[in-house]
Motif scaffolding. Structure first.
Motif, PDB file in Angstrom:
ATOM      1  N   LYS A 111       0.407  -8.488  -4.200  1.00  0.00           N
ATOM      2  CA  LYS A 111      -0.578  -7.407  -4.346  1.00  0.00           C
ATOM      3  C   LYS A 111      -1.567  -7.731  -5.469  1.00  0.00           C
ATOM      4  CE  LYS A 111      -0.798  -2.392  -5.183  1.00  0.00           C
ATOM      5  NZ  LYS A 111      -1.524  -2.383  -6.458  1.00  0.00           N
ATOM      6  N   ARG A 112      -1.046  -8.136  -6.619  1.00  0.00           N
ATOM      7  CA  ARG A 112      -1.918  -8.421  -7.772  1.00  0.00           C
ATOM      8  C   ARG A 112      -2.826  -9.623  -7.506  1.00  0.00           C
ATOM      9  NH1 ARG A 112      -5.336  -7.096 -10.338  1.00  0.00           N
ATOM     10  NH2 ARG A 112      -5.807  -7.893 -12.402  1.00  0.00           N
ATOM     11  N   GLN A 113      -2.275 -10.663  -6.887  1.00  0.00           N
ATOM     12  CA  GLN A 113      -3.066 -11.878  -6.646  1.00  0.00           C
ATOM     13  C   GLN A 113      -4.168 -11.638  -5.617  1.00  0.00           C
ATOM     14  OE1 GLN A 113      -2.712 -14.861  -8.432  1.00  0.00           O
ATOM     15  NE2 GLN A 113      -1.484 -13.427  -9.630  1.00  0.00           N
ATOM     16  N   ILE A 146     -10.607  -6.108  -6.748  1.00  0.00           N
ATOM     17  CA  ILE A 146     -10.529  -4.788  -6.106  1.00  0.00           C
ATOM     18  C   ILE A 146      -9.191  -4.145  -6.475  1.00  0.00           C
ATOM     19  CG2 ILE A 146     -11.997  -5.400  -4.129  1.00  0.00           C
ATOM     20  CD1 ILE A 146      -9.327  -5.687  -2.521  1.00  0.00           C
ATOM     21  N   GLN A 147      -9.092  -2.841  -6.301  1.00  0.00           N
ATOM     22  CA  GLN A 147      -7.827  -2.140  -6.534  1.00  0.00           C
ATOM     23  C   GLN A 147      -7.253  -1.722  -5.183  1.00  0.00           C
ATOM     24  OE1 GLN A 147      -6.319  -1.630  -9.657  1.00  0.00           O
ATOM     25  NE2 GLN A 147      -7.893  -3.152 -10.159  1.00  0.00           N
ATOM     26  N   LEU A 148      -6.042  -2.176  -4.888  1.00  0.00           N
ATOM     27  CA  LEU A 148      -5.381  -1.801  -3.635  1.00  0.00           C
ATOM     28  C   LEU A 148      -4.341  -0.724  -3.939  1.00  0.00           C
ATOM     29  CD1 LEU A 148      -4.752  -5.327  -2.028  1.00  0.00           C
ATOM     30  CD2 LEU A 148      -6.368  -3.603  -1.223  1.00  0.00           C
ATOM     31  N   THR A 149      -4.567   0.477  -3.411  1.00  0.00           N
ATOM     32  CA  THR A 149      -3.532   1.511  -3.547  1.00  0.00           C
ATOM     33  C   THR A 149      -2.329   1.070  -2.734  1.00  0.00           C
ATOM     34  OG1 THR A 149      -4.347   2.693  -1.628  1.00  0.00           O
ATOM     35  CG2 THR A 149      -5.280   3.316  -3.784  1.00  0.00           C
ATOM     36  N   GLN A 150      -1.177   1.683  -2.978  1.00  0.00           N
ATOM     37  CA  GLN A 150       0.027   1.279  -2.238  1.00  0.00           C
ATOM     38  C   GLN A 150      -0.142   1.463  -0.721  1.00  0.00           C
ATOM     39  OE1 GLN A 150       2.483  -0.398  -3.797  1.00  0.00           O
ATOM     40  NE2 GLN A 150       3.193  -0.866  -1.739  1.00  0.00           N
ATOM     41  N   PRO A 151      -0.714   2.587  -0.260  1.00  0.00           N
ATOM     42  CA  PRO A 151      -0.919   2.715   1.206  1.00  0.00           C
ATOM     43  C   PRO A 151      -1.818   1.600   1.771  1.00  0.00           C
ATOM     44  CG  PRO A 151      -1.167   4.853   0.137  1.00  0.00           C
ATOM     45  CD  PRO A 151      -1.071   3.827  -0.959  1.00  0.00           C
ATOM     46  N   LYS A 152      -2.877   1.234   1.010  1.00  0.00           N
ATOM     47  CA  LYS A 152      -3.757   0.154   1.483  1.00  0.00           C
ATOM     48  C   LYS A 152      -3.000  -1.173   1.521  1.00  0.00           C
ATOM     49  CE  LYS A 152      -8.241   1.857  -0.138  1.00  0.00           C
ATOM     50  NZ  LYS A 152      -9.216   1.703  -1.218  1.00  0.00           N
ATOM     51  N   PHE A 153      -2.241  -1.421   0.461  1.00  0.00           N
ATOM     52  CA  PHE A 153      -1.470  -2.680   0.436  1.00  0.00           C
ATOM     53  C   PHE A 153      -0.457  -2.715   1.574  1.00  0.00           C
ATOM     54  CE2 PHE A 153       2.177  -5.251  -1.142  1.00  0.00           C
ATOM     55  CZ  PHE A 153       1.544  -6.489  -1.097  1.00  0.00           C
ATOM     56  N   ASP A 154       0.133  -1.562   1.881  1.00  0.00           N
ATOM     57  CA  ASP A 154       1.091  -1.498   2.996  1.00  0.00           C
ATOM     58  C   ASP A 154       0.413  -1.864   4.317  1.00  0.00           C
ATOM     59  OD1 ASP A 154       3.124  -0.805   1.293  1.00  0.00           O
ATOM     60  OD2 ASP A 154       3.019   1.357   1.712  1.00  0.00           O
ATOM     61  N   ARG A 155      -0.865  -1.432   4.468  1.00  0.00           N
ATOM     62  CA  ARG A 155      -1.609  -1.786   5.684  1.00  0.00           C
ATOM     63  C   ARG A 155      -1.883  -3.295   5.733  1.00  0.00           C
ATOM     64  NH1 ARG A 155      -6.506   2.180   5.329  1.00  0.00           N
ATOM     65  NH2 ARG A 155      -7.391   0.847   6.961  1.00  0.00           N
ATOM     66  N   ALA A 174     -10.121  -6.598   8.054  1.00  0.00           N
ATOM     67  CA  ALA A 174     -11.043  -5.470   7.848  1.00  0.00           C
ATOM     68  C   ALA A 174     -10.239  -4.234   7.457  1.00  0.00           C
ATOM     69  CB  ALA A 174     -11.846  -5.221   9.120  1.00  0.00           C
ATOM     70  N   LEU A 175     -10.324  -3.859   6.198  1.00  0.00           N
ATOM     71  CA  LEU A 175      -9.590  -2.699   5.691  1.00  0.00           C
ATOM     72  C   LEU A 175     -10.571  -1.535   5.598  1.00  0.00           C
ATOM     73  CD1 LEU A 175      -6.833  -1.767   4.473  1.00  0.00           C
ATOM     74  CD2 LEU A 175      -7.715  -2.436   2.241  1.00  0.00           C
ATOM     75  N   LYS A 176     -10.422  -0.599   6.520  1.00  0.00           N
ATOM     76  CA  LYS A 176     -11.386   0.521   6.585  1.00  0.00           C
ATOM     77  C   LYS A 176     -10.954   1.655   5.646  1.00  0.00           C
ATOM     78  CE  LYS A 176     -12.934  -0.600  11.203  1.00  0.00           C
ATOM     79  NZ  LYS A 176     -12.844  -0.325  12.626  1.00  0.00           N
TER      80      LYS A 176
END
Length: 957
Positions: A42-44, A52-61, A83-85
């Motif tokens: 996630k951090r890398q 960018i900052q990935l929230t946990q739900p976004k990272f899960d996607r 593509a992360l919408k």
């Protein structure tokens, strides 16, 4: 304290490597388990994608997107963006973030980390040595063994991890692109492919092909962050077959040299890479990279149509879909030349020539004359090449031409028997990279040749002493005499099974003329008439009328499989060929003929396909298939034809493709005295001292090696019985290693026509008895189920392919039993022991050993002399199978009907059951914690049942 290199432990090797990588600017990160790996990923990814900052739900996607597909599908995901919408919220507009996992364009601009001892658990808990993470994903896995350990141990360990734990959890280790294995002294790399063999592992070298095998040397060059990223992003190929391939060092250096030449010069050049070393992959990769250079308008990858068999066409289309068709239609090429969106064109010499010389096409492409075109010729000495070369130079003012060849033309071999031709240097200029046959053999990328000369000049006590003429200058009638041809045919029929380790490999027989071919074909047919299982002989030749050249002195003239409609035809040859094609049609249920050009071309393709799959025992040719044809299963070339220089090396090289441990060399059986020509060709295409590297030693040398190894084996285990009382696993390992050496040497020895067991200091029965003990140790290791107990024998490669014989199956044993029933009691008892010994020594029958022995000892003596042995065995086998099935169902509480379904599906689809299918056979619902061990135990028992009652039956029962 300095650790002695001879005793350096895995731990010391690992620590030394990690410290070296840290000095090379890898960030050290401690990751013990998957949770830590996911947090790091996630951090890398955040850092790599501009913080960018990935929230946990976004990272899960993102993770959900990553955790899908096969190794190859993941390799494509890795090189693509996600593509992360993000929906509109809190006054922020909706937007799409494109998450990059790997920067392929600026390959140095990635995040590089190193970790070690990551633990993953699925079927078994595994701990990996050293892992290189790029942007948080494990893309390179390094397995280390102590100095002095066998490198195969590390390879086998990687294979085990692939099957046991790489798909655990989020399956991140399925993203590994390449593996590195090392024992400190030797270091190799290979791509992630579950079906790979240790033969597909490579050493790294410098530009001059000097090996960098020491781990420290290797890491210094190969593991530079920019270099390892470039190997992954630019020099790993995803093939149409769904396999990852990574380029070998000489392929890398050649491609880099070509790209550099295009960037910095307009000069032409050529690459000399020996036949069989993968020139096509190198030239594909070069085409792919060069076409992306801004100054290049288009790249044309040019081949001769005759090489476009079904397999190559698929490979070409993997790079430029639809660019290859099987017609002579030039219209499609012209369309591609004028289409600015098409950057890479794969075409043929014939179509290219048509486009440049026919006025109708010329007008359509005239506006391209000043554009930058790069031409890459695969095998650049085809018959029409000289003419095409001139036409390209005349038409394109800004063309750059590169040639690939395995056998360059020098002044020494510039006369091809059909007039003087230009040397490779005349046509292309400088040689940018060289990888000759000696390099390829040393790297184990191709095999050595075992050349045997059969004829009058052999020693009287040799099996190769045949009363045939081998040299007859100005006495062609002696070489063509029917009696000579008959003796050669009889020799081939007598020794073919031995040479090809039938049915493992196949052969090609090249002869001097179509007339001779016709006579040989008739002789094979005549000599095999009435035989139950005759060798499958196929043939192909051009029926265009060609005048034989008086200068035809061992070079191989071009013969295209497409005969132009306006060509003069030799009707007699064509009629004979149609007869032979009729035989082929009857043999394989096909409908080919020479009636039209396409049907004949399809016949050519079908022969290529069947030779590759081992369906044709001997392919009889004059010139066709002697150049540019790859078939790893082909291991023998019979030669009754004068060959020299590049013609000789090209023809011999049909046999030297790497396949498996059983294929130890390419066999060349010469019925003409080509010794001087062979030595001359090897000297020309490598160096004058290369004979020892390229050619196998004489038969006597291998006898000496075998007998020395026998002496060493008997020092470890003086008797067969003493193997059972070896004191510990170290002693067992010494026995296994030494007996494996005997297996390897005997694998080579048995292909010599002079092979005789009497020359060996280990009697055949003793050899078989020791082999049985060797297999006992193998069985013991494979049955080891305690996950905590680690055996030093577990990672030894027993090389069972050296023992496995397809023809020895239950049907074969039954035929022996039928004859046993007709012998007198004393002879029958002796033969009975031989059969039991045979069963014990055959890897594919060992699971059936107890049942077969019980039938021989208990049931066979009760049969009357005329009673049907096969029926009795089938009755016994069916009853035993039913009993074993019911026992398995009772032991594990399985449904017999569901188990039968699994077994029937295996017979139909050749696939072992999946976890859910095993659960469906259970008569109870297992508790969650019990489910995994139950599935594994039942899966093992089903596999064992299949090994015993389904596999290796050979059409019996």
């Amino acid at each position: 304290m300095t650790i002695q290199s001879t005793t350096q432990s895995e731990y010391a090797l690992e620590q030394g490597l990690i410290e070296q990588l840290q000095r090379m600017e890898y960030a050290r990160v401690r990751i013990d388990h998957e949770a830590a790996m996911l947090a790091n990923l996630k951090r890398q990814l955040e850092i790599h994608n501009d913080n960018i900052q990935l929230t946990q739900p976004k990272f899960d996607r993102v993770l959900n997107h990553l955790n899908t597909g096969t190794i190859v599908e993941r390799a494509r995901i890795l090189r693509d963006k996600f593509a992360l919408k993000r929906e509109a919220a809190n006054g922020q507009p909706a937007e799409t973030l494109y998450i990059s996992f790997l920067n392929c364009d600026d390959w140095c601009m990635n995040e590089f980390q190193v970790t070690n001892q990551v633990s993953m658990e699925n079927k078994r808990k595994n701990r990996y040595d050293v892992t290189i993470l790029i942007n948080g994903l494990p893309l390179v896995q390094i397995e280390l063994k102590r100095r002095g350990a066998e490198l195969k141990v590390a390879f086998n360990q990687v294979n085990r991890y692939q099957h046991e734990s790489y798909d655990a959890g989020a399956g991140l280790f399925q993203y590994v692109q390449l593996f590195i294995i090392s024992n400190g002294v030797n270091t190799k790399y290979f791509s992630n492919n579950k079906t790979q063999s240790v033969l597909q592992t490579f050493f790294w070298t410098d530009k001059e092909n000097n090996r960098l095998s020491d781990l420290c040397e290797f890491a210094k060059e190969f593991l530079k962050p920019c270099h390892i990223a470039k190997m992954i992003t630019h020099y790993t190929v995803i093939t149409e077959e769904g396999v990852l391939k990574i380029l070998r060092p000489y392929q890398f250096y050649a491609t880099e040299a070509l790209v550099d030449r295009v960037k910095n010069s307009n000069d032409n050049a050529y690459i000399w890479h020996t036949t069989g070393s993968g020139k096509t992959l190198t030239s594909f990769k070069a085409s792919q990279i060069i076409m992306r250079l801004p100054k290049v308008h288009k790249v044309l990858f040019v081949v001769d149509r005759k090489d476009l068999d079904y397999q190559t066409t698929r490979e070409f289309n993997a790079f430029a879909k639809g660019s290859v068709d099987a017609t002579t239609d030039t219209h499609n090429l012209v369309k591609q030349l004028t289409d600015d969106s098409t950057k890479l064109i794969v075409t043929t010499i014939q179509k290219l020539n048509n486009a440049l010389i026919k006025p109708y096409y010329f007008e359509k492409i005239a506006h391209l004359q000043d554009h930058k075109f790069v031409f890459i010729f695969d095998e650049c000495h085809r018959s029409q090449f000289g003419e095409t070369h001139q036409n390209i130079k005349r038409f394109f003012s800004n063309a750059q031409m590169f040639g690939f060849t395995g056998t360059p033309i020098f002044a020494d071999n510039a006369n091809n028997g059909f007039g003087q031709i230009k040397t490779t240097k005349d046509l292309f200029g400088e040689c940018l990279h060289k990888y000759v046959i000696v390099d390829a053999i040393k790297d184990e990328n191709v095999l050595r040749f075992a050349v045997e000369y059969v004829g009058k000049y052999q020693y009287k006590d040799s099996a190769n002493q045949l009363d045939i003429e081998v040299e007859a200058i100005n006495k062609q009638e002696l070489l063509d005499s029917p009696l000579r041809l008959e003796k050669i045919t009889e020799y081939i029929l007598a020794h073919h099974a031995q040479k090809t380790k039938a049915p493992s490999f196949t052969a090609m027989f090249c002869v001097s003329s179509i007339d001779n071919l016709i006579q040989y074909y008739a002789l094979f047919k005549q000599k095999q008439a009435g035989i139950a299982r005759p060798l499958k002989i196929a043939t192909i030749f051009s029926y265009a009328a060609n005048e034989p050249s008086p200068l035809a002195n061992g070079m191989i003239p071009e013969e295209a499989p497409d005969v132009p409609s306006d060509a003069r035809v030799n009707q007699s040859s064509r009629d004979k060929l149609d007869e032979f094609i009729d035989d082929y049609n009857a043999m394989f249920g096909t409908k080919y003929s020479t009636n039209d050009n396409q049907s004949f071309y399809n016949y050519y393709q079908d022969i290529a396909k069947r030779v590759r799959s081992g369906e044709i025992d001997i392919l009889l040719v004059v010139n066709m298939f002697l150049t540019g044809f790859d078939s790893p299963r082909l291991n023998t070339l019979y030669v009754d034809k004068n060959l020299k220089f590049h013609g000789l090396v090209q023809a011999f090289s049909r046999t030297n493709r790497i396949l498996n441990e059983k294929k130890s060399q390419g066999n060349i059986v010469c019925f003409r005295n080509l010794k001087a020509a062979t030595d001359e060709a090897i000297a020309l295409f490598s160096n004058k001292d290369a004979r020892e590297t390229v050619l196998l030693e004489p038969y006597e040398d291998y006898v000496e090696k075998f007998n020395k190894a026998t002496e060493e084996l008997l020092a470890i285990a003086p008797t067969v019985a003493s193997v059972d009382v070896l004191p510990d696993e170290k002693a067992e390992l010494a026995f296994v290693t030494k007996f494996r050496e005997l297996l390897r040497i005997k694998n080579i020895l048995t292909t010599f026509a002079d092979f005789d067991d009497a020359n060996l200091n280990l009697e055949p029965q003793q050899f078989e008895d020791y082999k049985s003990k060797y297999l006992d140790i193998h069985d013991k290791v494979k049955k080891q189920t305690d996950p905590e107990k680690v055996s030093i024998l577990e990672d030894v490669d027993f090389e069972l392919s050296l023992i496995h014989r397809d023809e020895i199956n239950v049907a074969y044993i039954l035929n022996l039993l039928v004859s046993l029933n007709k012998l007198n009691p004393e002879e029958a008892k002796k033969r009975q022991k031989e059969i039991i010994d045979l069963v014990a020594g055959e890897i594919q029958l060992r699971s059936k050993r107890a049942l077969i022995e019980a039938f021989i000892e208990e049931n066979l003596p009760k049969l009357k002399p005329n009673e049907n042995v096969i029926q009795a065995f089938e009755k016994y086998w069916t009853a035993s199978k039913k009993e074993a099935l019911m026992k398995l169902c009772a032991e594990e509480n399985l449904s017999p009907q569901e188990l039968e379904k699994i077994l029937n599906h295996y017979t139909f689809a050749n696939r072992l059951p999946r976890d859910q299918e095993i659960v469906d056979t259970l008569n109870f619902k297992p508790k969650i914690l019990e489910r995994k061990p139950i599935i594994e135990r039942v899966a093992d028992k089903i596999k064992s049942f299949i090994d015993t009652f389904v596999e290796g039956m050979g059409g019996s029962v």
